[in-house]
Each structure stands twice: as C-alpha cells, then as structure tokens.
Design an enzyme around this catalytic site. Structure first.
Site, PDB file in Angstrom:
ATOM      1  N   HIS A  63       6.682  -9.510  53.492  1.00  0.00           N
ATOM      2  CA  HIS A  63       6.253 -10.901  53.627  1.00  0.00           C
ATOM      3  C   HIS A  63       6.375 -11.514  52.238  1.00  0.00           C
ATOM      4  CE1 HIS A  63       3.850  -8.934  56.810  1.00  0.00           C
ATOM      5  NE2 HIS A  63       3.916 -10.083  57.447  1.00  0.00           N
TER       6      HIS A  63
ATOM      7  N   ASP B  94       3.623 -10.345  50.122  1.00  0.00           N
ATOM      8  CA  ASP B  94       3.533  -8.912  49.770  1.00  0.00           C
ATOM      9  C   ASP B  94       4.223  -8.719  48.423  1.00  0.00           C
ATOM     10  OD1 ASP B  94       2.561  -8.476  52.337  1.00  0.00           O
ATOM     11  OD2 ASP B  94       4.518  -7.846  53.117  1.00  0.00           O
TER      12      ASP B  94
ATOM     13  N   MET C  22      15.034  -6.937  56.063  1.00  0.00           N
ATOM     14  CA  MET C  22      14.248  -7.960  56.764  1.00  0.00           C
ATOM     15  C   MET C  22      13.201  -8.569  55.847  1.00  0.00           C
ATOM     16  SD  MET C  22      10.943  -8.212  58.254  1.00  0.00           S
ATOM     17  CE  MET C  22      10.187  -7.059  59.395  1.00  0.00           C
TER      18      MET C  22
ATOM     19  N   GLU D 275       7.118  -5.136  69.295  1.00  0.00           N
ATOM     20  CA  GLU D 275       6.288  -4.091  68.653  1.00  0.00           C
ATOM     21  C   GLU D 275       5.639  -3.218  69.717  1.00  0.00           C
ATOM     22  OE1 GLU D 275       3.699  -4.789  65.239  1.00  0.00           O
ATOM     23  OE2 GLU D 275       2.124  -3.616  66.226  1.00  0.00           O
TER      24      GLU D 275
ATOM     25  N   HIS E 268       1.913  -3.877  70.288  1.00  0.00           N
ATOM     26  CA  HIS E 268       1.569  -5.167  70.874  1.00  0.00           C
ATOM     27  C   HIS E 268       1.811  -5.191  72.378  1.00  0.00           C
ATOM     28  CE1 HIS E 268       2.123  -7.172  66.670  1.00  0.00           C
ATOM     29  NE2 HIS E 268       1.155  -6.279  66.708  1.00  0.00           N
TER      30      HIS E 268
ATOM     31  N   ASP F  57      -5.621  -3.648  67.766  1.00  0.00           N
ATOM     32  CA  ASP F  57      -4.303  -3.347  67.191  1.00  0.00           C
ATOM     33  C   ASP F  57      -4.411  -2.152  66.243  1.00  0.00           C
ATOM     34  OD1 ASP F  57      -1.701  -3.638  66.305  1.00  0.00           O
ATOM     35  OD2 ASP F  57      -2.209  -5.210  64.877  1.00  0.00           O
TER      36      ASP F  57
ATOM     37  N   ASP G 118      -1.876   0.130  65.161  1.00  0.00           N
ATOM     38  CA  ASP G 118      -0.787   0.330  64.198  1.00  0.00           C
ATOM     39  C   ASP G 118      -0.702   1.766  63.667  1.00  0.00           C
ATOM     40  OD1 ASP G 118      -0.014  -2.314  64.451  1.00  0.00           O
ATOM     41  OD2 ASP G 118      -1.037  -2.978  62.640  1.00  0.00           O
TER      42      ASP G 118
ATOM     43  N   ASP H 218       6.120  -0.433  61.630  1.00  0.00           N
ATOM     44  CA  ASP H 218       5.052  -1.383  61.298  1.00  0.00           C
ATOM     45  C   ASP H 218       3.729  -0.703  61.594  1.00  0.00           C
ATOM     46  OD1 ASP H 218       3.552  -3.501  60.632  1.00  0.00           O
ATOM     47  OD2 ASP H 218       3.980  -4.690  62.414  1.00  0.00           O
TER      48      ASP H 218
HETATM   49  C1  GLT Z   1       1.081  -7.878  60.450  1.00  0.00           C
HETATM   50  C2  GLT Z   1       1.222  -7.724  61.934  1.00  0.00           C
HETATM   51  C3  GLT Z   1       2.524  -7.168  62.314  1.00  0.00           C
HETATM   52  C4  GLT Z   1       3.677  -8.061  61.993  1.00  0.00           C
HETATM   53  C5  GLT Z   1       3.868  -8.266  60.547  1.00  0.00           C
HETATM   54  C6  GLT Z   1       4.940  -9.282  60.325  1.00  0.00           C
HETATM   55  S1  GLT Z   1       2.422  -8.652  59.739  1.00  0.00           S
HETATM   56  O1  GLT Z   1       0.928  -6.642  59.857  1.00  0.00           O
HETATM   57  O2  GLT Z   1       0.166  -6.888  62.395  1.00  0.00           O
HETATM   58  O3  GLT Z   1       2.576  -6.788  63.653  1.00  0.00           O
HETATM   59  O4  GLT Z   1       4.842  -7.407  62.411  1.00  0.00           O
HETATM   60  O5  GLT Z   1       4.446 -10.547  60.082  1.00  0.00           O
HETATM   61 MN    MN Z   2       4.598  -5.901  63.911  1.00  0.00          MN
HETATM   62 MN    MN Z   3       0.536  -4.353  65.228  1.00  0.00          MN
HETATM   63 MN    MN Z   4      -0.956  -5.059  62.707  1.00  0.00          MN
END
Ligand code: GLT
Ligand code: MN
Ligand code: MN
Ligand code: MN
Length: 388
Positions: free
Chosen positions: A55, A58, A89, A218, A221, A256, A258, A288
């Site tokens: 970003h 970042d 990216m 994602e 998500h 979320d 991750d 991610d």
């Molecule tokens: C953030 C989010 C991610 C996105 C990133 C891109 S930022 O960490 O949780 O899912 O992909 O903006």
């Molecule tokens: Mn993401």
């Molecule tokens: Mn995420």
């Molecule tokens: Mn996230």
C-alpha cells in the site's frame, strides 16, 4: 523438494510479513517491533519469495516529508536490487486514517471522496515507479453500519465514478495497470458494498473500461461470506477476470483471520491450488496473511515459508491426483460420453428442440445409477493424507 522458486510467483505484502501482531484487543501492544520496508524485502528474499507488494503507506508513511520519502524509496530500491525481488502489485490504503471513517470513494463527504481519488492517483504513481502492473482496490470502509446514512445506489454510483476516473488516469499516464477489485462482506464496516467476488464481477461490466478491470478474490473473504472460494475463483477465471489472488486461510463465519495458507481448510486449499495449476494461471500467488500474535520474526519466516511450502505440497498432490489411474478411471466413469444424447447438445435449433421434447427418458433407470462420489472423495482423502 517444495522449495519456492521465482517461477512460482509467490508474493507477500509489506503489511503481511510486517504485521506487528496487534489485534482488535491489543492495538497499542504490538508483539513485533517495526521493520523498515527494506528490511522486510530482505526477510522475503531470505525465505525465497518472488515479489513484494505494498500500500502507498506501507512504503511511505502518511506524514513523511519529501526527503524522508526519497530516502525510504532509495533503501527499498536497493533491497529489491540486492534480493532480486520484484513489485508486481500496489494498492492504496483508503481505510486506516481517520478521514476514511465513513468510507473513501463512497463517503458522504465530497471532500473525502476527492481526497481518496487524489490518494489513489498518487498511489498509482508510486506503484508505477517500482514497476507494478496490477493495482488492487479493496474498499475496506466502503459501506455502512446503518442504511439510514447512505443509499447503496449512491454508494455504487460514487464507486463507479471513482473507478472510471482512475481508469482514465491510468490511460493518461500510460501506466498500463490492470485494476483488481477485492471484495469482503464485512469488517471493518458493518456491511461492505459489493460483498463478494461475484458482486464485483457484475459491477465491473457497468464501468466505462471493463477490459481494464478484474478481481482479486481473497480466500478468507469468500469464506467469511460462507462461500466456496474455488467456485468464485473459477467464475472470475471463466470471465477472464482473475488478475490477482489473495491466498490465506479462514474458518467459516468468523472474523477476518488471515491465517497462513492451508493452515485450516486443507481440502478447499487443495482444490484451489489444483484449479490454478490445471487452468494454467500465470499471475502472482499472493499471500495476504500474517503470522500468529505468538510469533517473533523467526516465526514470521516460518509463517511465510509455510504458505509457500503448503502451496507446493498441494501442487504436487494435484499432479498425483491427475495421474492417479484409479481416480482418473472413476472420473471417466462418472462423466460418461454423450452417446445418443449428442444429437440434443449444443446450440438451439427448432428441430433439435422438437426432437428433445418428443424423446422418451427412462427417468428411474437414469436415477438408479450410483455415482461413486463417496469412493472418489475417499481416494482423494487417502491421497491427501499421504497413504496413497
Ligand atoms: C488489508 C485487507 C486485505 C487487502 C489489503 C489490500 S489490505 O490487509 O485485510 O484483505 O487485500 O488493500
Ligand atoms: Mn486481501
Ligand atoms: Mn483478509
Ligand atoms: Mn485482513
């Protein structure tokens, strides 16, 4: 040997390996001290990644002076050169600063909307300086807690106008970016607009330059929305819109998470990898995700290595699946050739329709056939568990 190589296109975000381990309940108690972008590039070089994404903020903190920004870029560039990492990216942080509390492109405040477009243009300039060709849009705060505040039609209109503007900016600068829209159903907003990859795909067709815009699905998500990630990815692929992908892991219907790719949902991760490899996806495999709060930077390296290793293990399993005689024989059996149905297949003709309407099917005989899906799925389980 499951060693990552550049041709695997494994990438991480600065925000992923750079995560401080803070969470909702410990925002001011990070467990990992900050590392500079250049240090993070070296860490990624050490574990064998191909690329690093960022970003705008970042890389360059929001309040950095021009001189500070120049120094950071110089150090970052040197680390890229030293490690051979590339920047495929880039994206804009349109969700962390206070000004985005009611969204960015879809905020009710025209000043916030204009500021957001300005920030995205500057972010595109920055990404282009490092050669990025994919530009991601994750609308983290584009949404509502209560629909008393905003009409979703206004939200869509504002989002569309912003993207149309930025597509033209992309053309005017000759950057050659492809935009990749990333959906998420909720968090940090109560509801985020365009909550799934499927919603994004439909929305893209309403833009002025749909050919410039695709998706960045994602794993976590789609799972938060209770959906099958691989199916979403397949639809994006089918539409020619799989420009990027965010790999991680997530228990269904939770916040979320991750997590490290493949940490939790082996089977979904396997089918995803198999899909990407079978169709010949050539884009980045971007992780991610971030390491547990329990980890120090050695643990972050374990996390990053784990994401790539698991991907490669599943890639090997997918190869075995495709070469397994028993599995392939079963697959052939459950997808019989058209036979006498061939005359009814393909494009509509009036004769075909009439013949099909008149044909007599033995419904019970057709239904009586067992499909052996249980057997097939257990063979896959055996294969994945390593006893095949
Ligand atoms: C953030 C989010 C991610 C996105 C990133 C891109 S930022 O960490 O949780 O899912 O992909 O903006
Ligand atoms: Mn993401
Ligand atoms: Mn995420
Ligand atoms: Mn996230």
């Amino acid at each position: 040997d499951y060693q990552p190589k550049p041709e695997h296109k494994f990438t991480f975000g600065l925000w992923t390996v750079g995560s401080s381990g803070a969470d909702q309940f410990a925002t001011t108690f990070p467990v990992r001290g900050p590392k500079t972008p250049a240090e993070l590039v070296r860490l990624l070089g050490e574990v064998g990644a191909y690329g690093v994404n960022f970003h705008d903020n970042d890389l360059i903190p929001l309040d950095a002076t021009p001189a500070e920004a120049e120094q950071i870029k110089k150090d970052f560039r040197a680390a890229l050169k030293e490690t051979g990492l590339v920047v495929p990216m880039a994206t804009t942080n349109l969700f962390s600063a206070q000004i985005f509390k009611d969204g960015a492109f879809t905020s009710n405040d025209p000043k916030v909307r204009a500021y957001s477009i300005q920030k995205a243009m500057r972010g595109m300039d920055l990404g282009a300086e490092f050669g990025a060709k994919i530009y991601v849009f994750w609308g983290g705060r584009e949404g509502t807690e209560t629909d008393a505040t905003k009409n979703p039609l206004d939200g869509l209109k504002r989002f569309r106008e912003a993207l149309n503007f930025l597509c033209e900016y992309n053309n005017s600068q000759g950057y050659g970016y492809k935009f990749a829209l990333e959906a998420k159903p909720n968090e940090p907003r109560g509801d985020i607009y365009l909550p799934t990859t499927g919603s994004m795909l439909a929305f893209i067709e309403t833009l002025d330059h749909p050919e410039m815009v695709g998706v960045n699905p994602e794993f976590a998500h789609e799972h938060m929305a209770g959906l099958n990630f691989m199916h979403a990815v397949a639809q994006a692929w089918d539409a020619g819109k799989l420009f990027h992908i965010d790999l991680n892991d997530q228990n269904y219907a939770r916040f979320d998470q991750d997590w490290r790719f493949g940490q939790q949902n082996w089977k979904q991760a396997f089918f995803l990898v198999k899909f990407l490899e079978d169709v010949g996806y050539t884009g980045s495999r971007h992780f991610d995700a971030h390491a547990f709060r329990t980890e120090d930077y050695e643990g972050v390296k374990d996390f990053a290595r784990g994401c790539m290793r698991t991907y490669l293990i599943f890639k090997e399993k997918a190869r075995q699946f495709n070469e397994d005689k028993e599995i392939q024989a079963l697959l052939a059996e459950i997808t019989p050739a058209s036979g006498e149905m061939e005359k009814f297949e393909g494009k509509f003709t009036a004769e075909k329709a009439a013949a099909l309407k008149a044909f007599s099917f033995d419904r019970n005989a057709i239904a009586a056939r067992g499909l052996k899906y249980e057997k097939l799925d257990q063979l896959l389980t055996d294969l994945m568990m390593g006893i095949r």
